[in-house]
Write an enzyme that holds these catalytic residues in place. Structure first.
Site, PDB file in Angstrom:
ATOM      1  N   TRP A 107       0.864  -1.187   0.000  1.00 25.38           N
ATOM      2  CA  TRP A 107       0.000   0.000   0.000  1.00 25.38           C
ATOM      3  C   TRP A 107       0.902   1.240   0.000  1.00 25.38           C
ATOM      4  O   TRP A 107       1.861   1.313   0.785  1.00 25.38           O
ATOM      5  CB  TRP A 107      -0.872  -0.057   1.256  1.00 25.38           C
ATOM      6  CG  TRP A 107      -1.825   1.082   1.427  1.00 25.38           C
ATOM      7  CD1 TRP A 107      -2.682   1.580   0.489  1.00 25.38           C
ATOM      8  CD2 TRP A 107      -2.032   1.849   2.622  1.00 25.38           C
ATOM      9  NE1 TRP A 107      -3.420   2.606   1.039  1.00 25.38           N
ATOM     10  CE2 TRP A 107      -3.040   2.789   2.338  1.00 25.38           C
ATOM     11  CE3 TRP A 107      -1.477   1.818   3.908  1.00 25.38           C
ATOM     12  CZ2 TRP A 107      -3.499   3.692   3.287  1.00 25.38           C
ATOM     13  CZ3 TRP A 107      -1.931   2.722   4.851  1.00 25.38           C
ATOM     14  CH2 TRP A 107      -2.928   3.648   4.549  1.00 25.38           C
ATOM     15  N   ASP A 133      -0.717  -5.597   9.453  1.00 29.00           N
ATOM     16  CA  ASP A 133      -1.665  -4.576   9.041  1.00 29.00           C
ATOM     17  C   ASP A 133      -2.940  -5.303   8.646  1.00 29.00           C
ATOM     18  O   ASP A 133      -2.965  -6.032   7.657  1.00 29.00           O
ATOM     19  CB  ASP A 133      -1.086  -3.794   7.850  1.00 29.00           C
ATOM     20  CG  ASP A 133      -2.022  -2.685   7.398  1.00 29.00           C
ATOM     21  OD1 ASP A 133      -3.109  -2.544   7.981  1.00 29.00           O
ATOM     22  OD2 ASP A 133      -1.656  -1.954   6.454  1.00 29.00           O
ATOM     23  N   LYS A 152     -13.376  -0.636   6.365  1.00 31.05           N
ATOM     24  CA  LYS A 152     -14.035  -1.402   5.310  1.00 31.05           C
ATOM     25  C   LYS A 152     -15.019  -2.412   5.884  1.00 31.05           C
ATOM     26  O   LYS A 152     -16.146  -2.502   5.427  1.00 31.05           O
ATOM     27  CB  LYS A 152     -13.004  -2.146   4.445  1.00 31.05           C
ATOM     28  CG  LYS A 152     -12.262  -1.246   3.487  1.00 31.05           C
ATOM     29  CD  LYS A 152     -11.067  -0.630   4.164  1.00 31.05           C
ATOM     30  CE  LYS A 152     -10.230   0.214   3.222  1.00 31.05           C
ATOM     31  NZ  LYS A 152      -9.084   0.801   3.923  1.00 31.05           N
TER      32      LYS A 152
HETATM   33  C1  LIG Z   1      -3.181  -2.273   3.438  1.00 30.57           C
HETATM   34  C2  LIG Z   1      -3.859  -1.099   4.033  1.00 30.57           C
HETATM   35  N1  LIG Z   1      -3.519  -0.712   5.264  1.00 30.57           N
HETATM   36  C3  LIG Z   1      -4.115   0.325   5.863  1.00 30.57           C
HETATM   37  C4  LIG Z   1      -5.077   1.056   5.209  1.00 30.57           C
HETATM   38  C5  LIG Z   1      -5.665   2.230   5.913  1.00 30.57           C
HETATM   39  O1  LIG Z   1      -6.914   2.044   6.352  1.00 30.57           O
HETATM   40  P1  LIG Z   1      -7.747   3.198   7.040  1.00 30.57           P
HETATM   41  O2  LIG Z   1      -8.604   3.795   5.994  1.00 30.57           O
HETATM   42  O3  LIG Z   1      -8.498   2.471   8.070  1.00 30.57           O
HETATM   43  O4  LIG Z   1      -6.803   4.193   7.596  1.00 30.57           O
HETATM   44  C6  LIG Z   1      -5.475   0.689   3.931  1.00 30.57           C
HETATM   45  C7  LIG Z   1      -6.512   1.450   3.246  1.00 30.57           C
HETATM   46  O5  LIG Z   1      -6.598   1.607   2.079  1.00 30.57           O
HETATM   47  C8  LIG Z   1      -4.842  -0.407   3.317  1.00 30.57           C
HETATM   48  O6  LIG Z   1      -5.170  -0.805   2.100  1.00 30.57           O
END
Ligand SMILES: Cc1ncc(COP(=O)(O)O)c(C=O)c1O
Length: 335
Positions: free
Chosen positions: A64, A145, A181
């Site tokens: 990400w 994560d 999500k």
């Molecule tokens: C792999 C990963 N980690 C963390 C996040 C962050 O999530 P949040 O929107 O809860 O901050 C995302 C969101 O796109 C993600 O894809």
């Protein structure tokens, strides 16, 4: 329900919904509510930069896009380990093992708990076990994560498999969790950082240090979204309703994978598209290159990241034919 600096959801985290987890029973887990997944990663990163003896974190290549920024700004030094094989559009498992084997002892390793973003490629349970053995033998510190629990398979327990494998061996790990999500609470920014420690005494000291990280950053987290999460997690009926809806979401995504795959095959679009049904979670790493992506944006008004990642959640039966036409044109005109 009280609202403290560690937040209203600090006592329940679905990654451990097996509340009979020895780590929970032995009070070895400290959890602080944070600002969704991103904030949980950042707080974990800041904590490690201040207190952990190793400042290097290895992240998958690719990962990400926000990971390197979050950890660099937290004060860690970011390196990568091989993860994805563009030829097979699957996991580069040998490369992953080699890179972790040559990482310095004690280094931190960022692992996506499930539904790896952007590739949609996850290790199998057997591969997770090999990763665990290697990491524990080298005292590498796992930092999970978990942004998509329940979105990969439709089952919260199955999607927590990797984390529970590491927690189950009694060793340390960190888990950043997002409810953005899986509870549809993106705008509420609800998440949690859990640190699994070796003893209850260490866990309580870690907790007080986490509060010292959080206090000057944002003092304490917002209450509203987390109260929704806590209410659902504590109420048996609401919890059941949530997991049914979660499964419906995951099944719809899997169904869209099949629809897209079948439509590409019927259209006779050149290429092996089986990765669309093999990959897991919200995203498909299509294998389209940046030129093809730009062409599809310009000619078909289809928008995706330039690395060819599409969000399956954004597709519907109505839009599949348009996407297939665009992919077909892109791969036949721009090789
Ligand atoms: C792999 C990963 N980690 C963390 C996040 C962050 O999530 P949040 O929107 O809860 O901050 C995302 C969101 O796109 C993600 O894809």
């Amino acid at each position: 329900m009280t609202h403290t600096m560690d937040g209203v959801i600090s006592y329940v985290i679905s990654i451990f919904t097996c509340l009979d987890s020895p780590a929970i029973q032995e009070n070895r887990v400290t959890t602080v509510q944070c600002l969704s997944g991103t904030g949980s990663l950042r707080v974990g990163g800041e904590f490690l930069a201040r207190h952990y003896h190793q400042r290097t974190i290895y992240i998958p290549q690719p990962t990400w896009g926000n990971h390197p920024k979050v950890f660099t700004l937290a004060g860690l030094s970011v390196k990568t380990f091989r993860y994805y094989d563009p030829v097979t559009r699957g996991l580069n498992f040998q490369g992953l093992l080699e890179d972790l084997r040559s990482a310095p002892s004690g280094a931190i390793v960022l692992l996506h708990a499930c539904a790896h973003n952007p590739t949609g490629v996850d290790p199998t349970p057997q591969q997770w076990e090999q990763i665990r053995q290697l990491m524990r033998s080298k005292a590498l510190l796992p930092f999970f994560d978990s942004a998509y629990q329940g979105f990969a398979s439709g089952n919260l327990d199955a999607d927590a498999h990797s984390v529970r494998l590491f927690v189950g061996d009694g060793g340390e790990c960190l888990i950043a969790q997002s409810y953005a999500k899986n509870m549809g609470l993106y705008g509420e920014r609800v998440g949690a950082l859990s640190i699994v420690c070796k003893s209850a005494d260490v866990a309580s000291r870690v907790e007080s240090q986490l509060k010292l990280v959080i206090r000057p950053m944002y003092s304490n987290p917002p209450i509203h979204g987390a109260s929704i999460v806590a209410t659902i997690l504590k109420d048996r009926n609401m919890y059941q309703e949530w997991i049914i809806e979660l499964k419906a979401m995951a099944d719809r995504i899997i169904n869209m994978r099949h629809q897209l795959f079948d439509a590409l095959r019927s259209r006779g679009t050149p290429g092996d598209w089986s990765h669309i049904i093999k990959q897991i979670g919200m995203f498909t790493f299509t294998g389209l290159n940046s030129e093809q992506v730009a062409f599809m944006t310009k000619e078909y008004h289809i928008y995706m990241t330039s690395d060819g990642r599409i969000s399956m959640a954004g597709l519907s039966s109505r839009t599949v034919p348009h996407l297939v036409e665009a992919i077909h044109a892109a791969v036949t005109r721009l090789v």
